[in-house]
Design an enzyme around this catalytic site. Structure first.
Site, PDB file in Angstrom:
ATOM      1  N   HIS A   1      33.399  47.706  47.452  1.00  0.00           N
ATOM      2  CA  HIS A   1      34.470  46.711  47.542  1.00  0.00           C
ATOM      3  C   HIS A   1      34.433  45.995  48.885  1.00  0.00           C
ATOM      4  O   HIS A   1      34.737  44.795  48.962  1.00  0.00           O
ATOM      5  CB  HIS A   1      35.819  47.396  47.311  1.00  0.00           C
ATOM      6  CG  HIS A   1      35.940  47.996  45.952  1.00  0.00           C
ATOM      7  ND1 HIS A   1      36.223  47.242  44.832  1.00  0.00           N
ATOM      8  CD2 HIS A   1      35.743  49.265  45.511  1.00  0.00           C
ATOM      9  CE1 HIS A   1      36.231  48.025  43.766  1.00  0.00           C
ATOM     10  NE2 HIS A   1      35.940  49.256  44.159  1.00  0.00           N
TER      11      HIS A   1
ATOM     12  N   ASP B   1      32.139  38.980  51.113  1.00  0.00           N
ATOM     13  CA  ASP B   1      31.456  37.809  50.573  1.00  0.00           C
ATOM     14  C   ASP B   1      32.484  36.679  50.554  1.00  0.00           C
ATOM     15  O   ASP B   1      33.273  36.548  49.623  1.00  0.00           O
ATOM     16  CB  ASP B   1      30.931  38.115  49.168  1.00  0.00           C
ATOM     17  CG  ASP B   1      30.184  36.946  48.541  1.00  0.00           C
ATOM     18  OD1 ASP B   1      30.332  35.806  49.038  1.00  0.00           O
ATOM     19  OD2 ASP B   1      29.469  37.162  47.545  1.00  0.00           O
TER      20      ASP B   1
ATOM     21  N   ARG C   1      32.588  34.104  47.592  1.00  0.00           N
ATOM     22  CA  ARG C   1      33.263  34.689  46.426  1.00  0.00           C
ATOM     23  C   ARG C   1      34.769  34.746  46.631  1.00  0.00           C
ATOM     24  O   ARG C   1      35.557  34.210  45.840  1.00  0.00           O
ATOM     25  CB  ARG C   1      32.715  36.089  46.171  1.00  0.00           C
ATOM     26  CG  ARG C   1      33.580  36.972  45.279  1.00  0.00           C
ATOM     27  CD  ARG C   1      33.253  38.428  45.539  1.00  0.00           C
ATOM     28  NE  ARG C   1      34.012  39.340  44.707  1.00  0.00           N
ATOM     29  CZ  ARG C   1      35.162  39.902  45.074  1.00  0.00           C
ATOM     30  NH1 ARG C   1      35.709  39.614  46.245  1.00  0.00           N
ATOM     31  NH2 ARG C   1      35.771  40.752  44.259  1.00  0.00           N
TER      32      ARG C   1
ATOM     33  N   GLY D   1      39.557  44.401  35.888  1.00  0.00           N
ATOM     34  CA  GLY D   1      38.681  44.976  36.900  1.00  0.00           C
ATOM     35  C   GLY D   1      39.205  44.656  38.283  1.00  0.00           C
ATOM     36  O   GLY D   1      38.523  44.053  39.109  1.00  0.00           O
TER      37      GLY D   1
ATOM     38  N   GLU E   1      40.110  47.657  27.391  1.00  0.00           N
ATOM     39  CA  GLU E   1      40.055  47.678  25.928  1.00  0.00           C
ATOM     40  C   GLU E   1      41.055  48.663  25.328  1.00  0.00           C
ATOM     41  O   GLU E   1      41.359  48.600  24.138  1.00  0.00           O
ATOM     42  CB  GLU E   1      38.636  48.053  25.447  1.00  0.00           C
ATOM     43  CG  GLU E   1      37.557  47.051  25.827  1.00  0.00           C
ATOM     44  CD  GLU E   1      36.939  47.325  27.186  1.00  0.00           C
ATOM     45  OE1 GLU E   1      35.878  46.743  27.478  1.00  0.00           O
ATOM     46  OE2 GLU E   1      37.524  48.120  27.971  1.00  0.00           O
TER      47      GLU E   1
ATOM     48  N   GLU F   1      36.837  38.953  38.352  1.00  0.00           N
ATOM     49  CA  GLU F   1      35.535  38.730  38.984  1.00  0.00           C
ATOM     50  C   GLU F   1      34.564  39.603  38.221  1.00  0.00           C
ATOM     51  O   GLU F   1      34.309  40.747  38.589  1.00  0.00           O
ATOM     52  CB  GLU F   1      35.599  39.086  40.476  1.00  0.00           C
ATOM     53  CG  GLU F   1      34.407  38.554  41.248  1.00  0.00           C
ATOM     54  CD  GLU F   1      33.217  39.489  41.213  1.00  0.00           C
ATOM     55  OE1 GLU F   1      32.455  39.447  40.213  1.00  0.00           O
ATOM     56  OE2 GLU F   1      33.028  40.249  42.162  1.00  0.00           O
TER      57      GLU F   1
ATOM     58  N   GLU G   1      25.555  44.215  33.683  1.00  0.00           N
ATOM     59  CA  GLU G   1      26.706  45.117  33.588  1.00  0.00           C
ATOM     60  C   GLU G   1      27.628  44.784  32.426  1.00  0.00           C
ATOM     61  O   GLU G   1      28.508  45.579  32.106  1.00  0.00           O
ATOM     62  CB  GLU G   1      27.538  45.136  34.870  1.00  0.00           C
ATOM     63  CG  GLU G   1      26.762  45.568  36.080  1.00  0.00           C
ATOM     64  CD  GLU G   1      27.543  45.368  37.362  1.00  0.00           C
ATOM     65  OE1 GLU G   1      27.253  46.064  38.326  1.00  0.00           O
ATOM     66  OE2 GLU G   1      28.444  44.505  37.373  1.00  0.00           O
TER      67      GLU G   1
ATOM     68  N   HIS H   1      26.732  37.790  47.680  1.00  0.00           N
ATOM     69  CA  HIS H   1      26.175  39.122  47.436  1.00  0.00           C
ATOM     70  C   HIS H   1      25.422  39.194  46.109  1.00  0.00           C
ATOM     71  O   HIS H   1      24.703  40.157  45.856  1.00  0.00           O
ATOM     72  CB  HIS H   1      27.271  40.187  47.493  1.00  0.00           C
ATOM     73  CG  HIS H   1      28.172  40.207  46.307  1.00  0.00           C
ATOM     74  ND1 HIS H   1      29.188  39.295  46.108  1.00  0.00           N
ATOM     75  CD2 HIS H   1      28.205  41.024  45.238  1.00  0.00           C
ATOM     76  CE1 HIS H   1      29.806  39.563  44.977  1.00  0.00           C
ATOM     77  NE2 HIS H   1      29.237  40.608  44.422  1.00  0.00           N
TER      78      HIS H   1
END
Length: 382
Positions: A71, A77, A80, A104, A155, A172, A181, A322
């Protein structure tokens, strides 16, 4: 050079010039925390043997996010993080009194941006252990009444707003090569279940992938041809393996020797989950006489619903992120004249054994003055 446009189909069919870390092999942004020079940093202690025997690759994926180091890399970054900050904080008219879902959430940084922008309720969801720290971070910064951190898979969780009760989804979700991923799958499932189907907004909502050719003789020699003679011993069998693994690298823009061709554009607000796997044809034209040793793939991200467009690129021409770029080394060294064209097709699918990995097939052909070739190459990003 303006990007050209490919013919694509799906399988169901402000910025900071941060110093770039050293090159790293494979797709390890999330599966392995990296330090400032691209070397593995300390990671969370492994599970005890009796616990580890029941873990799957998916479990290790989430566990890797429990460590703060990964993290730290993402928060530092600035391209971002500041892009997300601008898209949220500078667009209070979108967030005021709205219900937001952060898929996330990690440390909760995007959720706090949303609360700061006036959201009345933010659901911050993360299955990783970092969610426990996010709860404390949110409380420490005075957002405990607005942000509800939920540890669980998006989910599977239940939100108090009910299905269709979310006004904005922020996430993100991008990985190396954009799709590594497969977190996009989770974002799309959350969209279909929780987002208001009439007025809901996805942030970001546009993602576009591009391909170029690069000259990279020195690194190709160091990384691949090295195995031909290792202290006098033939280890070329490893070279064959190395060719199949794309490299996540920071590439100097001067190495780019063709124009860029658009492979595919995803509209995250409307796309279907089966469109994550895609096939695209491409043509790239040499901008000078040079050698082509590899193809480079990068992506651009756009927040199109903002009052003024927020956009960033991960290409070699842009400030460091990154995500770096993803490089596919060719078995051929193509001798290319200015204006000559390399044609090809790229097909990307989630790996059947582990959908967070990607199986990629690259077909290309070149008919130039000094070189002619036609080849199919298989890669796996893992």
């Amino acid at each position: 050079q303006q990007p050209s446009t490919s013919t694509s189909s799906t399988s169901s069919t402000s910025s900071s010039n941060t110093a770039a870390p050293a090159r790293t092999a494979g797709g390890q942004r999330r599966a392995q925390a990296t330090g400032s020079m691209g070397e593995p940093s300390a990671v969370a202690a492994p599970a005890a043997p009796e616990e580890a025997k029941d873990l799957t690759s998916k479990d290790y994926y989430f566990d890797s996010y429990a460590h703060f180091g990964i993290h730290e890399e993402m928060l530092k970054d600035e391209v971002r993080t500041k892009s997300y900050m601008r898209s949220i904080v500078q667009n209070r008219h979108l967030f005021k009194d709205k219900v937001v879902l952060d898929v996330g959430c990690g440390t909760g940084i995007l959720s706090m941006f949303a609360a700061k922008a006036g959201a009345k309720k933010v659901y911050a969801v993360d299955f990783s252990g970092i969610a426990e720290q996010a709860k404390e971070i949110v409380k420490t910064n005075g957002f405990g009444d607005t942000i509800e951190v939920i540890r669980g898979k998006v989910e599977e969780v239940e939100l108090g707003c009910g299905e269709g009760g979310v006004d904005i989804i922020i996430s993100e979700w991008m990985g190396y090569f954009l799709l590594y991923e497969s977190m996009l799958d989770s974002v799309l499932e959350a969209r279909d279940k929780w987002l208001n189907k009439e007025t809901g907004i996805m942030m970001p909502d546009k993602a576009t992938m591009y391909i170029t050719g690069i000259e990279d003789a020195q690194y190709k020699e160091e990384k691949l041809h090295f195995w031909d003679s290792v202290y006098g011993f033939d280890m070329s069998c490893i070279k064959e393996m190395a060719f199949t693994e794309p490299l996540v690298e920071t590439v100097d823009n001067e190495a780019v020797m063709t124009n860029a061709c658009k492979l595919v554009e995803f509209d995250v607000a409307t796309m279907k989950r089966e469109e994550v796997d895609f096939t695209a044809d491409f043509e790239i034209e040499a901008i000078r006489d040079d050698y082509c040793h590899a193809f480079l793939v990068y992506f651009d991200i756009e927040f199109s619903k903002c009052h003024t467009k927020v956009f960033f690129s991960t290409g070699a021409h842009a400030p460091y992120t990154h995500w770096k770029q993803t490089v596919f080394y060719l078995r051929d060294d193509l001798t290319v004249r200015h204006g000559e064209v390399i044609r090809g097709r790229i097909a990307t699918k989630q790996n059947k054994g582990n959908k967070r990995d990607l199986d990629i097939v690259l077909n290309y052909e070149f008919d130039g003055e000094h070189a002619k070739t036609k080849r199919e190459s298989h890669y796996r990003l893992r």
